[in-house]
Structures are given as C-alpha cells and as structure tokens.
Design a protein around this motif. Structure first.
Motif, PDB file in Angstrom:
ATOM      1  N   ARG A  23       0.814  -1.213   0.000  1.00 44.49           N
ATOM      2  CA  ARG A  23       0.000   0.000   0.000  1.00 44.49           C
ATOM      3  C   ARG A  23       0.851   1.268   0.000  1.00 44.49           C
ATOM      4  O   ARG A  23       0.398   2.332  -0.422  1.00 44.49           O
ATOM      5  N   SER A  24       2.083   1.178   0.487  1.00 46.13           N
ATOM      6  CA  SER A  24       2.909   2.375   0.629  1.00 46.13           C
ATOM      7  C   SER A  24       3.371   2.948  -0.698  1.00 46.13           C
ATOM      8  O   SER A  24       3.803   4.087  -0.761  1.00 46.13           O
ATOM      9  N   GLY A  25       3.300   2.159  -1.751  1.00 46.85           N
ATOM     10  CA  GLY A  25       3.801   2.606  -3.045  1.00 46.85           C
ATOM     11  C   GLY A  25       5.251   2.257  -3.271  1.00 46.85           C
ATOM     12  O   GLY A  25       5.798   2.524  -4.351  1.00 46.85           O
ATOM     13  N   THR A  26       5.908   1.652  -2.276  1.00 44.14           N
ATOM     14  CA  THR A  26       7.314   1.286  -2.426  1.00 44.14           C
ATOM     15  C   THR A  26       7.513   0.252  -3.523  1.00 44.14           C
ATOM     16  O   THR A  26       8.495   0.303  -4.265  1.00 44.14           O
ATOM     17  N   THR A  27       6.581  -0.697  -3.638  1.00 44.80           N
ATOM     18  CA  THR A  27       6.717  -1.742  -4.645  1.00 44.80           C
ATOM     19  C   THR A  27       6.468  -1.245  -6.060  1.00 44.80           C
ATOM     20  O   THR A  27       6.609  -2.013  -7.010  1.00 44.80           O
ATOM     21  N   ALA A  28       6.085   0.034  -6.213  1.00 43.67           N
ATOM     22  CA  ALA A  28       5.972   0.609  -7.552  1.00 43.67           C
ATOM     23  C   ALA A  28       7.340   0.915  -8.134  1.00 43.67           C
ATOM     24  O   ALA A  28       7.479   1.086  -9.358  1.00 43.67           O
ATOM     25  N   LYS A  29       8.375   0.962  -7.265  1.00 44.59           N
ATOM     26  CA  LYS A  29       9.722   1.299  -7.717  1.00 44.59           C
ATOM     27  C   LYS A  29      10.753   0.228  -7.389  1.00 44.59           C
ATOM     28  O   LYS A  29      11.917   0.371  -7.761  1.00 44.59           O
ATOM     29  N   SER A  30      10.356  -0.810  -6.677  1.00 46.13           N
ATOM     30  CA  SER A  30      11.336  -1.796  -6.215  1.00 46.13           C
ATOM     31  C   SER A  30      10.766  -3.202  -6.269  1.00 46.13           C
ATOM     32  O   SER A  30       9.549  -3.391  -6.223  1.00 46.13           O
ATOM     33  N   ASP A  31      11.666  -4.175  -6.361  1.00 40.64           N
ATOM     34  CA  ASP A  31      11.306  -5.586  -6.257  1.00 40.64           C
ATOM     35  C   ASP A  31      11.401  -6.016  -4.795  1.00 40.64           C
ATOM     36  O   ASP A  31      12.156  -5.442  -4.002  1.00 40.64           O
ATOM     37  N   LEU A  32      10.654  -7.062  -4.465  1.00 41.30           N
ATOM     38  CA  LEU A  32      10.603  -7.557  -3.087  1.00 41.30           C
ATOM     39  C   LEU A  32      11.058  -9.009  -3.064  1.00 41.30           C
ATOM     40  O   LEU A  32      10.508  -9.845  -3.785  1.00 41.30           O
ATOM     41  N   LEU A  33      12.061  -9.284  -2.228  1.00 40.18           N
ATOM     42  CA  LEU A  33      12.634 -10.632  -2.118  1.00 40.18           C
ATOM     43  C   LEU A  33      12.557 -11.085  -0.666  1.00 40.18           C
ATOM     44  O   LEU A  33      13.053 -10.401   0.231  1.00 40.18           O
ATOM     45  N   PHE A  34      11.918 -12.240  -0.440  1.00 37.52           N
ATOM     46  CA  PHE A  34      11.796 -12.801   0.902  1.00 37.52           C
ATOM     47  C   PHE A  34      12.827 -13.904   1.101  1.00 37.52           C
ATOM     48  O   PHE A  34      13.097 -14.700   0.185  1.00 37.52           O
ATOM     49  N   VAL A  35      13.380 -13.958   2.299  1.00 35.09           N
ATOM     50  CA  VAL A  35      14.274 -15.049   2.702  1.00 35.09           C
ATOM     51  C   VAL A  35      13.636 -15.725   3.912  1.00 35.09           C
ATOM     52  O   VAL A  35      13.483 -15.105   4.977  1.00 35.09           O
ATOM     53  N   PHE A  36      13.274 -17.006   3.762  1.00 36.38           N
ATOM     54  CA  PHE A  36      12.576 -17.746   4.818  1.00 36.38           C
ATOM     55  C   PHE A  36      13.507 -18.794   5.432  1.00 36.38           C
ATOM     56  O   PHE A  36      14.382 -19.344   4.744  1.00 36.38           O
ATOM     57  N   PRO A  37      13.318 -19.104   6.726  1.00 33.10           N
ATOM     58  CA  PRO A  37      14.126 -20.158   7.350  1.00 33.10           C
ATOM     59  C   PRO A  37      13.918 -21.519   6.712  1.00 33.10           C
ATOM     60  O   PRO A  37      14.821 -22.359   6.707  1.00 33.10           O
ATOM     61  N   SER A  38      12.724 -21.760   6.188  1.00 33.57           N
ATOM     62  CA  SER A  38      12.401 -23.024   5.516  1.00 33.57           C
ATOM     63  C   SER A  38      11.168 -22.795   4.656  1.00 33.57           C
ATOM     64  O   SER A  38      10.523 -21.740   4.729  1.00 33.57           O
ATOM     65  N   LYS A  39      10.851 -23.784   3.843  1.00 38.49           N
ATOM     66  CA  LYS A  39       9.657 -23.676   3.015  1.00 38.49           C
ATOM     67  C   LYS A  39       8.423 -23.720   3.910  1.00 38.49           C
ATOM     68  O   LYS A  39       8.306 -24.574   4.781  1.00 38.49           O
ATOM     69  N   SER A  40       7.508 -22.809   3.662  1.00 37.39           N
ATOM     70  CA  SER A  40       6.321 -22.702   4.507  1.00 37.39           C
ATOM     71  C   SER A  40       5.096 -22.482   3.639  1.00 37.39           C
ATOM     72  O   SER A  40       5.035 -21.519   2.866  1.00 37.39           O
TER      73      SER A  40
END
Length: 461
Positions: free
Chosen positions: A155-172
C-alpha cells in the motif's frame, strides 16, 4: 498423394509399365545375345530403351528432390505461425494497458522458479526495477505479522519502484498462501481505486491511505526500461502500445527463497552450535546479492519481525554513492550487547540497512567474516547476539574502509504518529499493539473493508 499425382500422371504410369515390359523383353533378348560371339553388336532399339530408362530415373530423382523441398518449406511455414506461447506473452504485455481501467486479480503468475532454477516467483513485475528490498523472516515471525508487513509495503507505493525478495528459514505453506492472497488483494485494491477515482481523491494523505497514482507510470517510447530479471523472459515491444495511451501500471516483482537454496552447506555450522535466522541470513546474502549485482542500484535489508515500512525507504539515500550505507540508531528499549563498545558510541540496529548495491554487498561480506572471526577468537560455539556483532563491525573504521557509512541522527520511531522516517518500529511491550492499531486503521477505509477478508475482525473494536 496429390503430389504424386502431379509428378506422376496416369500416362506416365502407362509409359513406365510399357518400359518395364520392354525391359523384361530386352532382358530375354540379352540372354539370347549372350549366345552369340562377343563381336556381335546390340541393335539400335535396345539402345533407345536404355536411354529412356535413364531419362525416367533422372525424372524420378528430380521428383524426390522437389518433394523434399516442398516438405521443408511446409514445415518452415508451420513453425513460423504464431504459437500459443507468443500469443500469451503478447496478451500479458498488453494486460497492464487494459488494467488501467480495471485490474483483474487473475493476472497473478503461476508458481515458477524466480532465478536460475531457485526460489519461487509469486508475481512478475511490469518492468525492471532499480531498487531491491530483501526481507528476512525470523523463526518467531507469525503469519499475522507477515501479512501486515506485506500489506503495508504494498500500500505504501514502495513496490511501484522496487522488487521484493523474501528469505525464509524453511519452506512454509502458510507464508506461501499469505503472499498469494495479499498479491490478489493488492490487484483487487488497485482495480477498485482505478474504477472509483473519486474515492481515492477524497482520502487523506496519511501513510495508511492507498494512493493508486504511485503505480501508474508514464511511458517514454524512446527509453526501454527492460524486463524483470525474475522468472522467464517474455517478448515485449513498446512500440505496440497505442500512441494515444501514455500510461501503464508499474509494480515490482515478488519472489521468495529459503535458506537451504541460498546457503545449502550451512556455512556457519562449523563455527556455531546454534545458528538463529538473524545470523544465518548473513551467509545467504553473498549468494543472492552476488547473482543480482549490477541489476539494482539500491538494496535494503529488513527484519520483518522488527520493522514495518510505511513509505519508500530509499528516499533517504538517493543521490549518494553506490558504496554508501545508511544505518539507523537503536531505540532505547531494544536489547543489545554493550561489550567491547565505546561508551560514546551510538548504537545502531541491524534490523534495517539501506544503501547502494556495492556498499550493502561489502557490508554483508564483512558482517559474515566478523561472525566467523568472533567465534574463533573467543573459542565459543554459542552465538553472540546479532546486535552486538553488528555494532562491533560499525565501530571499527579500519574494517569499513571500503564502505561509506552514514549514521542517522534519529532512531526508528516507535510511535505511529512520529513515523517521519518512513517506517515504524514494533513496540516490544504489551501496552500498545501496533499490529492491531494499523490493521484497524486500514480496515476503516471503505474500499479496504471490502477487499481484505480479515477486516471483519476489526470492525467496531
């Protein structure tokens, strides 16, 4: 069969049969001729029959060659026809243009690998982005906290200019489902606001209100923005966009990795007995940041348990050098280790780090080296706290010679009303439930209350 009828009509067939009959007769005559002395010469009729055979053999060879050429041309023509894949790619390219008047939540990409056979692609962005947010999940992160982080970020509009990458401890499967649902809700929200522009104009400018204008980008046909590096490449031609239309949707990709993919050998296992996610994430950064180097100008490392992004965090470092890194002061009630720290040194937090691509990569490499060096020097296999190790690194100017460290003068605000840094720190005590306050504030808007299915729990509370 029609080809053979053209090349071999009935009259040719009769001639061939007569020729075959003549051949059989000639063979019989040849047997009789063998009875004569060698000096006996062949009759002229036999010579003419032999030339006819050679002629028809040549015609047969030419016909076979013509048939092969026709087959090759036919296969080439079929292969150049528009395939289903190309049609789909063209449809996906034109989809953002049609979505300006209505975004469909069915535009979500199916689950594929994010990069070089690793990770999961949850959503492929509309273009290549210059900024990357790497958000890691610690073991204690709940599904509710994760949803709030992603919802506020979308909602912040940040993802309009950037990609988002998640790092998880394990598959969930829990986080996997949450990402897909939040992506769908985001597209529905964008659709609702685009079809009800009067609603978006009437909303206040607070950080909790959604601004669809952030996700609309003007198209400059003279500049090619490029495709996202995540997932399969698709063919797109910017010239196909109508000249009358100068805008299109712009949002980044959403991808996820687990630590086993980025650190398969568990690099710190030989030095520490207990390796929490707050420390192991530093062993994951060299792999992923090394593979995407030169694809992004700025990188942010975020702890989703501790930090909520309410605005674009990269606004504070735009225009700085690529080796610059911004670190933020710790809050007064945040736990940290003070051992071997200068009393005059102002403590910083490792929960949010923002900087140029080169600077963040160098800092993450130094942090990983510092974790290993500290465990060897102290001969302890029990892990030090991340905060203590990070402040030791920041307090050593000799180690950080190749990193331009920028220390903020403000700490991350804990009060929502003072979120002047574009983010809010989760309050650790039980007096104020930041999660509940923000969720109730989001659900107080008319459109959001119909889009988010969990808003019914925050009504009249």
């Amino acid at each position: 069969m029609g080809i053979f009828l053209i090349l071999f009509p009935d009259e040719h067939h009769q001639q061939i049969q007569s020729t075959n009959d003549n051949n059989s007769i000639s063979k019989k005559k040849a047997i009789n001729f063998n009875l004569f002395p060698p000096s006996f010469s062949l009759p002229s009729s036999l010579k003419s029959t032999k030339s006819v055979n050679l002629l028809y053999q040549a015609q047969y060879a030419i016909s076979i060659c013509a048939l092969l050429m026709f087959t090759i041309l036919l296969l080439f023509t079929i292969s150049t026809l528009p395939s289903t894949t190309n049609t789909t790619a063209t449809r996906e390219y034109h989809q953002p243009r049609r979505q300006l008047n209505g975004v469909s939540s069915s535009g979500r990409n199916s689950s594929t690998h994010a990069l070089q056979g690793m990770g999961t692609l949850y959503r492929r962005g509309t273009r290549a982005m210059h900024d990357l947010i790497v958000a890691h999940a610690v073991e204690s992160l709940t599904s509710h906290e994760f949803r709030l982080f992603l919802r506020l970020l979308q909602r912040s509009g940040t993802t309009a200019k950037s990609d988002l990458l998640f790092v998880f401890p394990s598959k969930s499967s829990v986080f996997d489902r949450a990402i897909r649902e939040e992506n769908d809700d985001f597209m529905k929200l964008l659709d609702q606001y685009n079809t009800n522009t009067t609603l978006s104009n009437n909303y206040s400018s607070s950080f909790s209100s959604f601004k669809p204008s952030h996700f609309v980008k003007k198209i400059d046909k003279s500049k090619h923005t490029g495709e996202p590096i995540w997932g399969r490449r698709t063919r797109s031609n910017l010239s196909e966009v109508d000249s009358a239309e100068s805008r299109r949707l712009s949002y980044g990709s959403v991808v996820g990795f687990d630590v086993e993919e980025l650190d398969p050998e568990n690099s710190l296992s030989g030095f520490l007995d207990h390796i929490p996610m707050s420390l192991r994430r530093w062993a994951c950064y060299p792999m992923i940041l090394g593979r995407v180097r030169r694809n992004f100008k700025h990188v942010a490392l975020v702890d989703m348990k501790e930090v909520l992004l309410l605005d674009d965090p990269f606004d504070k470092i735009r225009g700085t050098a690529m080796d610059s890194v911004l670190v933020i002061t710790q809050s007064s009630n945040e736990k940290h280790g003070r051992r071997n720290l200068n009393k005059a040194q102002k403590l910083v937090t490792p929960t949010i780090i923002i900087g140029g691509d080169r600077g963040v990569r160098r800092l993450s490499d130094l942090m990983l080296t510092g974790i290993v060096r500290t465990s060897i020097q102290r001969k302890r296999r029990n892990s030090e706290t991340e905060s203590a190790l990070f402040n030791q690194l920041v307090g050593n100017p000799f180690v950080l010679q190749k990193v331009k460290l920028i220390a903020s003068t403000e700490s991350i605000p804990e009060s929502i009303s003072k979120a002047n840094f574009g983010m809010v720190k989760r309050r650790g005590n039980a007096d104020v439930d930041v999660n509940y306050i923000l969720m109730k504030l989001i659900c107080s808007f008319q459109v959001e209350s119909t889009v988010y299915s969990d808003c019914y729990t925050y009504v009249d509370k």
